[in-house]
Every structure is written in structure tokens, then in C-alpha cells.
Design an enzyme around this catalytic site. Structure first.
Site, PDB file in Angstrom:
ATOM      1  N   ASN A 171      -7.800   0.239  -9.627  1.00 41.50           N
ATOM      2  CA  ASN A 171      -7.126   0.557 -10.914  1.00 41.50           C
ATOM      3  C   ASN A 171      -5.981   0.021 -10.026  1.00 41.50           C
ATOM      4  O   ASN A 171      -4.254  -0.563 -11.210  1.00 41.50           O
ATOM      5  CB  ASN A 171      -6.078   2.077 -11.521  1.00 41.50           C
ATOM      6  CG  ASN A 171      -5.553   3.067 -10.073  1.00 41.50           C
ATOM      7  OD1 ASN A 171      -5.934   2.318  -8.977  1.00 41.50           O
ATOM      8  ND2 ASN A 171      -5.511   3.985  -9.994  1.00 41.50           N
TER       9      ASN A 171
ATOM     10  N   ASP B 200      -9.078   3.331 -13.534  1.00 40.29           N
ATOM     11  CA  ASP B 200      -8.411   5.019 -12.289  1.00 40.29           C
ATOM     12  C   ASP B 200      -9.859   5.381 -12.733  1.00 40.29           C
ATOM     13  O   ASP B 200     -10.825   5.594 -13.616  1.00 40.29           O
ATOM     14  CB  ASP B 200      -7.866   5.496 -13.523  1.00 40.29           C
ATOM     15  CG  ASP B 200      -7.203   6.800 -12.271  1.00 40.29           C
ATOM     16  OD1 ASP B 200      -7.858   7.601 -11.791  1.00 40.29           O
ATOM     17  OD2 ASP B 200      -6.441   6.549 -11.755  1.00 40.29           O
TER      18      ASP B 200
ATOM     19  N   ALA C 211     -11.546   4.686  -3.679  1.00 42.82           N
ATOM     20  CA  ALA C 211     -10.493   4.680  -4.299  1.00 42.82           C
ATOM     21  C   ALA C 211      -9.882   5.973  -4.343  1.00 42.82           C
ATOM     22  O   ALA C 211     -10.957   7.427  -3.767  1.00 42.82           O
ATOM     23  CB  ALA C 211     -10.672   4.850  -5.826  1.00 42.82           C
TER      24      ALA C 211
ATOM     25  N   TYR D   7      -3.516  15.798   2.347  1.00 46.31           N
ATOM     26  CA  TYR D   7      -4.674  14.576   2.106  1.00 46.31           C
ATOM     27  C   TYR D   7      -5.736  14.867   2.762  1.00 46.31           C
ATOM     28  O   TYR D   7      -7.300  15.317   2.573  1.00 46.31           O
ATOM     29  CB  TYR D   7      -3.728  13.471   2.780  1.00 46.31           C
ATOM     30  CG  TYR D   7      -5.251  12.777   3.397  1.00 46.31           C
ATOM     31  CD1 TYR D   7      -5.340  11.714   2.856  1.00 46.31           C
ATOM     32  CD2 TYR D   7      -5.432  12.609   4.030  1.00 46.31           C
ATOM     33  CE1 TYR D   7      -5.619  10.545   2.338  1.00 46.31           C
ATOM     34  CE2 TYR D   7      -6.407  11.069   4.674  1.00 46.31           C
ATOM     35  CZ  TYR D   7      -6.916  10.356   3.836  1.00 46.31           C
ATOM     36  OH  TYR D   7      -7.782   9.814   4.054  1.00 46.31           O
TER      37      TYR D   7
END
Length: 309
Positions: free
Chosen positions: A32, A51, A73, A141
């Protein structure tokens, strides 16, 4: 084979694309361009501006007949994940779930996933730290990366999808940008090349700074090549097993840039920083036939040459 690389316009992903193209594979890139750059995309790869969460991705799979998914990604910033856990989860969890559902629907043969070593293994009792050590999910994360690994296992057990997980150490090299929270190497280098001082954040009992395991991006790309045919349903650490203190990173960069007069200023502690981190790569050596070929000084020299050419 036909390989889809998500995040293939980014730092690591674009280097992986180059390695695949060099071997004659047919590569499709989905990105993206939030942090990736179109100029990073290999001209021999087909590019889709999408995306990974997009329902339009189904059309790409239908058109391209993908054999392998290589998923790079991601929302990759630990501080950003702490600031906005919902956005972090939306990108990293919903992104991989969309890809996994499409993999099942379109009979994809293999899924290679870029995970994290340091953020998952934390301040371990054993350093270098093997894959069998307890997982430490101290940030959103890290949580999303670990959940992604578990989803891969679920889709393998339920749908027969073959996967390989590559847990990276601190990757550095050409195309890595200094913007954002992406590690000290590009930040130090960018500051040195612009004659700006850098700051060393260090615990009082570790005046040289925390230690990390630094692995060159071309070595990481080679691990992704080997994972095309090896490492079924297995997690691998991809690093060097060598601890390097932050102050030593700066010293090496001063040497390779010749910028000895640009100072490294002493900062305070940053709460939550891992003190020590290095990955045991024994499993990757034995099962993938992979080990790093680029020592840290040589890798930094190549990186500096890239940014000063």
C-alpha cells in the site's frame, strides 16, 4: 514458481523480491506504499497498489494463480503498537487472516511469514536464545506476531497449508530508512551523513548501551529463498548469534563513514528497552542450510556505499 510478496516495496520485502527475481521466479508485489517506496520494486515484478486487508486482494489471487505467499507487510513499530494497539492488531492480525483465507480458497501451496526474534524472546535467560525459549509478549507488536504464528499453525492443522516462520533479529542494509522507529543503524547513519550528533540511550549499568543481534538484509533474503523448499511448518531464528552494543554500532559507522568528529551524546534510560538480545541460529543451519555470510563491518560498509553513491 509464482510468488506473492506482500510489503515488497519495503526495505526487507524488496530485497527478498530481488532475490526471487534473480533466480527466475515470477514475482507479484502487493504493497500500500504506506512505508514502502515504488522505486524499490524490482521492474521485473508485477505490482499491485493494495492493502493486505483489502477484499480486492481476492482478484489478484484469482488472476495470478499464486503458488507461494511471502508475507512481509506489517505495522512494524513497537512504540506505535503501544500507542495504538487497535490499529496494530487491525493491520497485523486482519492482514494475515485475509491472506490465509485466500490461501485456502485459491489452493496456495506455501506461506512464508516474517516474524520477530528479539521482540518475542525478550530478555531471555539463555543468550543466544533458541526458538524453544518461552515467548515474551511485552508489546502489542509482539502479541500480533505471536498470534500470527499460532494462526499459521491452525491453518496448517485444519487446511493442510505448509508454512515457514522466519524470526528476524535486527535487520539492516540498503533501502532501510531512518524515518520512524526502525532501529539505531539507519538513524545513526543518517545523522552521521548529515553531520548531526546522535543520542545513546543506555541503562546506568550498561554504559555502552543495550546489545542486539544485527543481520544483513541480503542474508535475510537468502533465508527466504531457502524457505521456498525447506523448513516445513517450522519456526527459524534468522540472525547471527552475536551481541553488539549500541555504542559499538556507532563506532563502526564512524569508521566506515570517516565521520569521527560527529559525537554520540549520552541519553538516559528508556523504560522497557530489552537489555540483551541475540538469536541462536542452530536450527536454521541444520534444517535450512542457512547461516549469515556477511560480517557486521562489511555489511555496514555496503550500506554506507548504497546511501552515498
Amino acid at each position: 514458481m509464482k510468488i506473492l510478496v506482500t510489503g515488497g516495496a519495503g526495505f526487507i520485502g524488496s530485497n527478498v523480491v530481488d532475490a526471487y527475481v534473480a533466480l527466475g521466479h515470477d514475482v507479484v508485489v502487493v504493497d500500500n506504499l504506506y512505508s514502502g517506496r515504488i522505486e524499490n520494486v524490482n521492474p521485473k515484478a508485477k505490482f499491485y497498489l493494495l492493502d493486505v486487508r483489502s477484499p480486492e486482494l481476492d482478484k489478484v489471487f484469482e488472476l495470478e494463480k499464486i503458488d507461494v505467499i511471502n508475507h512481509h507487510a506489517a505495522q512494524k513499530s513497537v512504540p506505535a503498537s503501544v500507542e495504538d494497539p487497535m490499529e496494530d492488531a487491525d493491520i497485523n492480525i486482519m492482514g494475515i487472516l485475509n491472506l490465509l483465507e485466500l490461501a485456502v480458497k485459491h489452493d496456495v501451496k506455501r506461506f512464508i511469514f516474517s516474524s520477530t526474534g528479539g521482540a518475542l524472546l525478550g530478555d531471555a535467560d539463555v543468550i543466544p536464545t533458541p526458538e524453544t525459549s518461552p515467548v515474551s509478549t511485552v508489546s502489542p507488536y509482539a502479541i500480533t506476531k505471536y498470534i500470527s504464528e499460532r494462526y499459521l499453525d491452525f491453518y496448517s492443522l485444519t487446511h493442510g497449508l505448509t508454512y515457514t516462520v522466519l524470526r528476524y533479529a535486527n535487520v539492516y542494509g540498503p533501502r532501510q530508512i531512518a524515518e520512524g522507529e526502525c532501529g539505531v543503524t539507519p538513524i545513526f547513519l543518517d545523522n552521521l551523513l548529515h553531520d548531526r550528533p546522535s543520542t545513546l540511550y543506555a541503562y546506568s549499568h550498561m554504559p555502552e548501551g543495550c546489545t542486539r543481534d544485527y543481520v544483513y538484509v541480503e542474508d535475510v533474503a537468502r533465508a527466504n529463498v531457502l524457505a521456498l523448499t525447506k523448513g516445513d511448518n517450522t519456526i527459524f531464528n534468522i540472525g547471527t548469534g552475536i551481541e553488539v552494543a549500541t555504542a559499538h554500532v556507532y563506532k563502526l559507522l564512524q569508521e566506515v563513514t570517516g565521520k569521527h568528529d560527529v559525537p554520540l551524546q549520552q541519553g538516559g534510560e528508556r523504560v522497557g528497552d530489552l537489555e540483551r538480545s541475540a538469536l541462536d541460529i542452530t536450527r536454521a543451519k541444520e534444517q535450512l542450510g542457512w547461516e549469515p555470510l556477511t560480517d557486521f563491518r562489511t555489511g555496514l560498509k555496503k550500506t554506507v556505499e548504497y546511501f552515498t553513491r
